[in-house]
Scaffold this motif. Structure first.
Motif, PDB file in Angstrom:
ATOM      1  N   MET A 192      79.861  35.143  41.165  1.00 41.96           N
ATOM      2  CA  MET A 192      79.540  34.648  39.963  1.00 41.96           C
ATOM      3  C   MET A 192      80.389  35.129  38.692  1.00 41.96           C
ATOM      4  N   GLY A 193      80.757  34.056  38.041  1.00 44.17           N
ATOM      5  CA  GLY A 193      81.707  34.343  37.127  1.00 44.17           C
ATOM      6  C   GLY A 193      81.485  33.535  35.820  1.00 44.17           C
ATOM      7  N   GLY A 194      82.343  33.894  34.756  1.00 44.38           N
ATOM      8  CA  GLY A 194      82.139  32.958  33.483  1.00 44.38           C
ATOM      9  C   GLY A 194      82.301  31.525  33.533  1.00 44.38           C
ATOM     10  N   GLY A 195      81.488  30.932  32.821  1.00 49.09           N
ATOM     11  CA  GLY A 195      81.313  29.352  32.988  1.00 49.09           C
ATOM     12  C   GLY A 195      79.995  28.870  32.683  1.00 49.09           C
ATOM     13  N   PHE A 196      78.778  29.463  33.269  1.00 49.08           N
ATOM     14  CA  PHE A 196      79.103  30.124  34.580  1.00 49.08           C
ATOM     15  C   PHE A 196      79.132  29.597  35.726  1.00 49.08           C
ATOM     16  N   THR A 197      79.962  30.006  36.531  1.00 50.87           N
ATOM     17  CA  THR A 197      80.281  29.332  37.972  1.00 50.87           C
ATOM     18  C   THR A 197      79.589  30.367  38.893  1.00 50.87           C
ATOM     19  N   TRP A 198      79.110  29.914  40.126  1.00 46.12           N
ATOM     20  CA  TRP A 198      78.824  31.080  41.312  1.00 46.12           C
ATOM     21  C   TRP A 198      78.703  30.061  42.420  1.00 46.12           C
ATOM     22  N   GLY A 199      78.825  31.033  43.596  1.00 48.68           N
ATOM     23  CA  GLY A 199      78.725  30.372  44.777  1.00 48.68           C
ATOM     24  C   GLY A 199      78.648  31.201  46.062  1.00 48.68           C
TER      25      GLY A 199
ATOM     26  N   ALA B 208      77.671  47.982  40.173  1.00 47.22           N
ATOM     27  CA  ALA B 208      76.937  48.444  41.321  1.00 47.22           C
ATOM     28  C   ALA B 208      75.325  47.951  41.386  1.00 47.22           C
ATOM     29  N   ARG B 209      74.865  48.015  39.975  1.00 48.74           N
ATOM     30  CA  ARG B 209      73.437  47.541  39.676  1.00 48.74           C
ATOM     31  C   ARG B 209      73.250  46.174  40.359  1.00 48.74           C
ATOM     32  N   ILE B 210      74.322  45.188  39.927  1.00 47.74           N
ATOM     33  CA  ILE B 210      74.056  43.885  40.433  1.00 47.74           C
ATOM     34  C   ILE B 210      73.777  43.725  41.872  1.00 47.74           C
ATOM     35  N   LEU B 211      75.197  44.390  42.598  1.00 51.86           N
ATOM     36  CA  LEU B 211      75.010  44.627  44.115  1.00 51.86           C
ATOM     37  C   LEU B 211      73.387  44.975  44.571  1.00 51.86           C
ATOM     38  N   ASP B 212      73.126  46.204  44.128  1.00 50.08           N
ATOM     39  CA  ASP B 212      71.873  46.622  44.489  1.00 50.08           C
ATOM     40  C   ASP B 212      70.730  45.832  44.446  1.00 50.08           C
ATOM     41  N   ALA B 213      70.765  45.333  43.044  1.00 52.61           N
ATOM     42  CA  ALA B 213      69.610  44.309  42.971  1.00 52.61           C
ATOM     43  C   ALA B 213      69.510  42.989  43.740  1.00 52.61           C
ATOM     44  N   THR B 214      70.727  42.236  43.967  1.00 51.63           N
ATOM     45  CA  THR B 214      70.792  41.353  44.674  1.00 51.63           C
ATOM     46  C   THR B 214      70.423  41.433  46.097  1.00 51.63           C
ATOM     47  N   ALA B 215      71.076  42.727  46.694  1.00 53.64           N
ATOM     48  CA  ALA B 215      70.559  43.088  48.262  1.00 53.64           C
ATOM     49  C   ALA B 215      68.969  43.040  48.134  1.00 53.64           C
ATOM     50  N   LYS B 216      68.107  43.760  47.221  1.00 54.55           N
ATOM     51  CA  LYS B 216      66.850  43.879  47.133  1.00 54.55           C
ATOM     52  C   LYS B 216      66.115  42.721  47.312  1.00 54.55           C
ATOM     53  N   LYS B 217      66.546  41.692  46.669  1.00 53.77           N
ATOM     54  CA  LYS B 217      65.942  40.543  46.265  1.00 53.77           C
ATOM     55  C   LYS B 217      65.870  39.919  47.507  1.00 53.77           C
ATOM     56  N   LEU B 218      67.257  39.954  48.388  1.00 55.42           N
ATOM     57  CA  LEU B 218      67.324  39.216  49.677  1.00 55.42           C
ATOM     58  C   LEU B 218      66.651  39.936  50.726  1.00 55.42           C
ATOM     59  N   GLY B 219      66.282  41.095  50.584  1.00 57.23           N
ATOM     60  CA  GLY B 219      65.569  42.038  51.505  1.00 57.23           C
ATOM     61  C   GLY B 219      66.703  42.569  52.497  1.00 57.23           C
TER      62      GLY B 219
ATOM     63  N   ASN C 256      70.989  34.007  40.289  1.00 59.38           N
ATOM     64  CA  ASN C 256      71.952  32.913  40.665  1.00 59.38           C
ATOM     65  C   ASN C 256      72.173  33.306  42.036  1.00 59.38           C
ATOM     66  N   LEU C 257      72.621  34.537  42.032  1.00 61.30           N
ATOM     67  CA  LEU C 257      73.445  34.865  43.431  1.00 61.30           C
ATOM     68  C   LEU C 257      72.245  34.883  44.609  1.00 61.30           C
ATOM     69  N   ALA C 258      71.462  35.693  44.514  1.00 63.69           N
ATOM     70  CA  ALA C 258      70.188  35.675  45.436  1.00 63.69           C
ATOM     71  C   ALA C 258      69.910  34.292  45.787  1.00 63.69           C
TER      72      ALA C 258
END
Length: 330
Positions: free
Chosen positions: A317-324, A261-272, A232-234
């Motif tokens: 992204m958080g509970g709900g889920f909500t994200w933006g 930290a794993r989410i931060l790393d994975a999201t950055a990689k997904k975006l290049g 969702n974040l990417a």
């Protein structure tokens, strides 16, 4: 640069930032004396080393007020100039009135619009878009946008899978209406928000006024949340950049929700994106829910990494889920 005679647009510009953390800082080693965990286990899975825990006299509104004072000072304005307060929190001082009104009173601000927004970890992004929309529409000129939480109050301290992940704190910005060039001016350039209530049971609090009559405790299925977060974040970061007519290569800094930290790393990689473009404070703050994005933003402004004119992407992204996500020229 903008061409001569280019039309100006009314935008919400970040004029100041601020933050506040409880005095008590708790290490993983200290937590390991209370629950069956270890520093190595927590760091390996989350990247978290410390978190701040509010004392009995520290509340969401007191932390929010301290962060707001810093942001107002950073903006170089008087508190009385604020005509809108939007406070994002999942842990208000009271069911009502809104904690934003307690901040208003504590700052000595007279008549202004003040209310809370509840979107959990995405709350600051939701509050940002609400305030930005009101400024762009002309119904406000200077807004305090605050994310503040005391998640320690809703943790189950016997659940080692969740109690090690969260901390307390507050972050704030002052948004100010400015007429800027449409092509290269400062301010909030684009925001995109989403929600999907079908995932309620993956991250929630098991109580509330109209169900149990109690506050309840936080419950989470971590693996499922992780999987949704990266995807969702990417997607929403790309969506917001596209809306602003920009690409990932244009981004100077990503200021993400500090959950893991794993989410931060994975999201950055997904975006290049290069990891060094991602602002990381999860190691020292843990997950502070709605406070995490403005806390990270203020930290990077104070240490000189984020400078005027830099292109930022804020995301959560958080509970709900909500994200933006929001694209902002600082």
């Amino acid at each position: 640069m903008s061409g001569a005679g280019e039309a100006l647009v009314r935008r919400a510009v970040i004029a100041g930032t601020g933050s506040a953390l409880p005095a008590r800082r708790v290490s993983n080693a200290e937590l390991a004396q209370q629950v069956d965990t270890s520093d190595e286990w927590i760091v390996e899975r989350t990247g978290i080393r410390f978190r701040h825990i509010a004392a009995p006299d520290e509340t969401t509104s007191t932390l929010a007020t301290d962060a707001a004072r810093e942001a107002i000072a950073s903006a170089g304005i008087a508190a009385a100039a604020i005509d809108l307060i939007v406070l994002a929190t999942a842990t208000p001082d009271q069911t009502f009135p809104a904690s934003a009104t307690k901040v208003q009173a504590a700052l000595g601000i007279g008549d202004c619009v003040a209310f809370d927004v509840a979107a959990v970890c995405s709350g600051f992004l939701y509050a940002l878009q609400v305030a930005e929309s009101m400024i762009r529409a002309g119904s406000a000129n200077r807004a305090l946008v605050i994310g503040a939480e005391t998640f320690s109050r809703i943790l189950d301290w016997e659940d080692r899978a969740t109690c090690v992940l969260f901390g307390d704190g507050a972050g704030a910005i002052v948004l100010e209406a400015q007429e800027t060039a449409a092509s290269d001016g400062r301010g909030v350039l684009a925001t995109r928000l989403h929600a999907d209530g079908r995932h309620n049971q993956l991250l929630y609090v098991d109580g509330g006024p109209s169900t149990t009559g109690t506050v309840g405790k936080l419950r989470m299925k971590g693996k499922e949340v992780f999987r949704h977060a990266v995807t969702n974040l990417a997607a929403v970061m790309n969506e917001s950049l596209s809306a602003a007519g920009l690409a990932a290569a244009d981004v100077d800094w990503v200021v993400p929700h500090q959950a893991n930290a794993r989410i931060l790393d994975a999201t950055a990689k997904k975006l290049g994106l290069a990891p060094e473009k991602v602002i990381v404070t999860v190691d020292r703050h843990a997950n502070t829910s709605a406070a995490s994005v403005p806390l990270a933003l203020d930290a990077a402004v104070k240490d000189g990494r984020i400078k005027r004119g830099d292109l930022l992407v804020l995301e959560a992204m958080g509970g709900g889920f909500t994200w933006g996500a929001a694209v902002v020229r600082f």
